[in-house]
Design a protein around this motif. Structure first.
Motif, PDB file in Angstrom:
ATOM      1  N   ALA A  11      38.350  29.430  68.278  1.00  0.00           N
ATOM      2  CA  ALA A  11      37.701  28.625  69.308  1.00  0.00           C
ATOM      3  C   ALA A  11      36.183  28.613  69.137  1.00  0.00           C
ATOM      4  N   LEU A  12      35.607  29.762  68.779  1.00  0.00           N
ATOM      5  CA  LEU A  12      34.161  29.809  68.550  1.00  0.00           C
ATOM      6  C   LEU A  12      33.773  28.937  67.366  1.00  0.00           C
ATOM      7  N   VAL A  13      34.566  28.989  66.302  1.00  0.00           N
ATOM      8  CA  VAL A  13      34.305  28.139  65.136  1.00  0.00           C
ATOM      9  C   VAL A  13      34.466  26.672  65.529  1.00  0.00           C
ATOM     10  N   ALA A  14      35.519  26.362  66.275  1.00  0.00           N
ATOM     11  CA  ALA A  14      35.754  24.981  66.714  1.00  0.00           C
ATOM     12  C   ALA A  14      34.593  24.475  67.560  1.00  0.00           C
ATOM     13  N   LEU A  15      34.054  25.327  68.408  1.00  0.00           N
ATOM     14  CA  LEU A  15      32.917  24.925  69.240  1.00  0.00           C
ATOM     15  C   LEU A  15      31.705  24.604  68.372  1.00  0.00           C
ATOM     16  N   THR A  33      24.327  27.323  58.959  1.00  0.00           N
ATOM     17  CA  THR A  33      24.210  28.166  60.149  1.00  0.00           C
ATOM     18  C   THR A  33      25.579  28.673  60.581  1.00  0.00           C
ATOM     19  N   ILE A  34      26.563  27.786  60.610  1.00  0.00           N
ATOM     20  CA  ILE A  34      27.925  28.200  60.974  1.00  0.00           C
ATOM     21  C   ILE A  34      28.421  29.271  60.002  1.00  0.00           C
ATOM     22  N   GLN A  35      28.241  29.033  58.714  1.00  0.00           N
ATOM     23  CA  GLN A  35      28.685  29.987  57.700  1.00  0.00           C
ATOM     24  C   GLN A  35      27.990  31.337  57.874  1.00  0.00           C
ATOM     25  N   ILE A  80      38.699  31.621  74.774  1.00  0.00           N
ATOM     26  CA  ILE A  80      37.586  32.565  74.823  1.00  0.00           C
ATOM     27  C   ILE A  80      37.608  33.286  76.166  1.00  0.00           C
ATOM     28  N   PRO A  81      37.530  34.608  76.141  1.00  0.00           N
ATOM     29  CA  PRO A  81      37.455  35.322  77.425  1.00  0.00           C
ATOM     30  C   PRO A  81      36.180  34.920  78.177  1.00  0.00           C
ATOM     31  N   GLU A  82      36.273  34.852  79.477  1.00  0.00           N
ATOM     32  CA  GLU A  82      35.125  34.438  80.292  1.00  0.00           C
ATOM     33  C   GLU A  82      33.896  35.304  80.018  1.00  0.00           C
ATOM     34  N   THR A  83      34.126  36.561  79.670  1.00  0.00           N
ATOM     35  CA  THR A  83      33.018  37.476  79.365  1.00  0.00           C
ATOM     36  C   THR A  83      32.236  37.039  78.137  1.00  0.00           C
ATOM     37  N   HIS A  84      32.794  36.111  77.354  1.00  0.00           N
ATOM     38  CA  HIS A  84      32.151  35.672  76.113  1.00  0.00           C
ATOM     39  C   HIS A  84      31.656  34.226  76.164  1.00  0.00           C
ATOM     40  N   TYR A  85      31.656  33.627  77.348  1.00  0.00           N
ATOM     41  CA  TYR A  85      31.177  32.248  77.470  1.00  0.00           C
ATOM     42  C   TYR A  85      29.716  32.123  77.063  1.00  0.00           C
ATOM     43  N   GLU A  86      28.893  33.093  77.457  1.00  0.00           N
ATOM     44  CA  GLU A  86      27.483  33.020  77.075  1.00  0.00           C
ATOM     45  C   GLU A  86      27.316  33.157  75.566  1.00  0.00           C
ATOM     46  N   THR A  87      28.127  33.996  74.950  1.00  0.00           N
ATOM     47  CA  THR A  87      28.093  34.127  73.485  1.00  0.00           C
ATOM     48  C   THR A  87      28.456  32.800  72.839  1.00  0.00           C
ATOM     49  N   ALA A  88      29.502  32.171  73.339  1.00  0.00           N
ATOM     50  CA  ALA A  88      29.923  30.876  72.805  1.00  0.00           C
ATOM     51  C   ALA A  88      28.803  29.851  72.959  1.00  0.00           C
ATOM     52  N   TYR A  89      28.154  29.849  74.108  1.00  0.00           N
ATOM     53  CA  TYR A  89      27.063  28.899  74.340  1.00  0.00           C
ATOM     54  C   TYR A  89      25.896  29.182  73.402  1.00  0.00           C
ATOM     55  N   ALA A  90      25.614  30.448  73.172  1.00  0.00           N
ATOM     56  CA  ALA A  90      24.529  30.816  72.249  1.00  0.00           C
ATOM     57  C   ALA A  90      24.827  30.316  70.836  1.00  0.00           C
ATOM     58  N   LEU A  91      26.070  30.442  70.399  1.00  0.00           N
ATOM     59  CA  LEU A  91      26.438  29.947  69.067  1.00  0.00           C
ATOM     60  C   LEU A  91      26.298  28.433  69.014  1.00  0.00           C
ATOM     61  N   ALA A  92      26.723  27.756  70.075  1.00  0.00           N
ATOM     62  CA  ALA A  92      26.596  26.293  70.137  1.00  0.00           C
ATOM     63  C   ALA A  92      25.126  25.880  70.063  1.00  0.00           C
ATOM     64  N   CYS A  93      24.273  26.588  70.786  1.00  0.00           N
ATOM     65  CA  CYS A  93      22.837  26.280  70.774  1.00  0.00           C
ATOM     66  C   CYS A  93      22.235  26.527  69.399  1.00  0.00           C
ATOM     67  N   ASP A  94      22.655  27.593  68.733  1.00  0.00           N
ATOM     68  CA  ASP A  94      22.143  27.869  67.385  1.00  0.00           C
ATOM     69  C   ASP A  94      22.501  26.752  66.413  1.00  0.00           C
ATOM     70  N   VAL A  95      23.702  26.232  66.506  1.00  0.00           N
ATOM     71  CA  VAL A  95      24.106  25.135  65.618  1.00  0.00           C
ATOM     72  C   VAL A  95      23.317  23.872  65.958  1.00  0.00           C
ATOM     73  N   ALA A  96      23.159  23.586  67.240  1.00  0.00           N
ATOM     74  CA  ALA A  96      22.405  22.390  67.647  1.00  0.00           C
ATOM     75  C   ALA A  96      20.954  22.467  67.169  1.00  0.00           C
ATOM     76  N   ALA A  97      20.373  23.661  67.185  1.00  0.00           N
ATOM     77  CA  ALA A  97      18.963  23.835  66.815  1.00  0.00           C
ATOM     78  C   ALA A  97      18.759  24.043  65.315  1.00  0.00           C
ATOM     79  N   ALA A  98      19.822  24.182  64.566  1.00  0.00           N
ATOM     80  CA  ALA A  98      19.738  24.575  63.148  1.00  0.00           C
ATOM     81  C   ALA A  98      18.879  23.656  62.303  1.00  0.00           C
ATOM     82  N   ASP A  99      18.904  22.357  62.589  1.00  0.00           N
ATOM     83  CA  ASP A  99      18.142  21.419  61.757  1.00  0.00           C
ATOM     84  C   ASP A  99      16.745  21.159  62.313  1.00  0.00           C
ATOM     85  N   GLY A 100      16.364  21.915  63.338  1.00  0.00           N
ATOM     86  CA  GLY A 100      15.017  21.784  63.887  1.00  0.00           C
ATOM     87  C   GLY A 100      14.868  20.675  64.911  1.00  0.00           C
TER      88      GLY A 100
END
Length: 138
Positions: A11-15, A33-35, A80-100
């Protein structure tokens, strides 16, 4: 795999793939970044990287369906366990920001993820700021 549920790691990879594909262009910087995330973060310990292609294909197939994005987000949220939603969001933000540069479609998807995960706005803002800080260029 479309009929089966995602594991939390799937699910984290899919996100991350969904965020990358949201502007209709998957950039090399986003893939790298994903890799890098999958290779280095403890949350992916034991993850079978051979699954990435299958997960990506599932995401692409679902995105072609009318309510595909909602389906993907539902699968992700359920895995994803609810306790990891912020982690998932952080990964999503990192991918979105990866190209500057974060494109409008990425911003809209991030807003939808924040809403779906019911993230505290201050926490989300801090996560977003951290992603921007990590991906600034000199």
């Amino acid at each position: 795999m479309t009929d089966a549920a995602f594991s939390a790691q799937d699910a984290l990879v899919a996100l991350m793939i969904t965020v990358s594909a949201s502007d209709a262009t998957i950039r090399t910087s986003e893939l790298l970044t994903i890799q890098s995330i999958v290779n280095h973060l403890p949350i992916f310990a034991g993850f079978d990287e051979d699954r990435m292609e299958q997960i990506a294909q599932t995401v692409f197939d679902l995105l072609e369906e009318e309510d595909g994005l909602d389906a993907i987000l539902g699968l992700i949220r359920d895995a994803i366990p609810e306790t990891h939603y912020e982690t998932a969001y952080a990964l999503a933000c990192d991918v979105a920001a990866a190209d500057g540069k974060v494109f409008q479609t990425e911003l809209e998807l991030l807003r939808e993820i924040r809403y779906d995960f019911n993230l505290d706005p201050l926490h989300a803002a801090a996560i977003e700021r951290g992603a921007r800080a990590r991906h600034l260029k000199l």
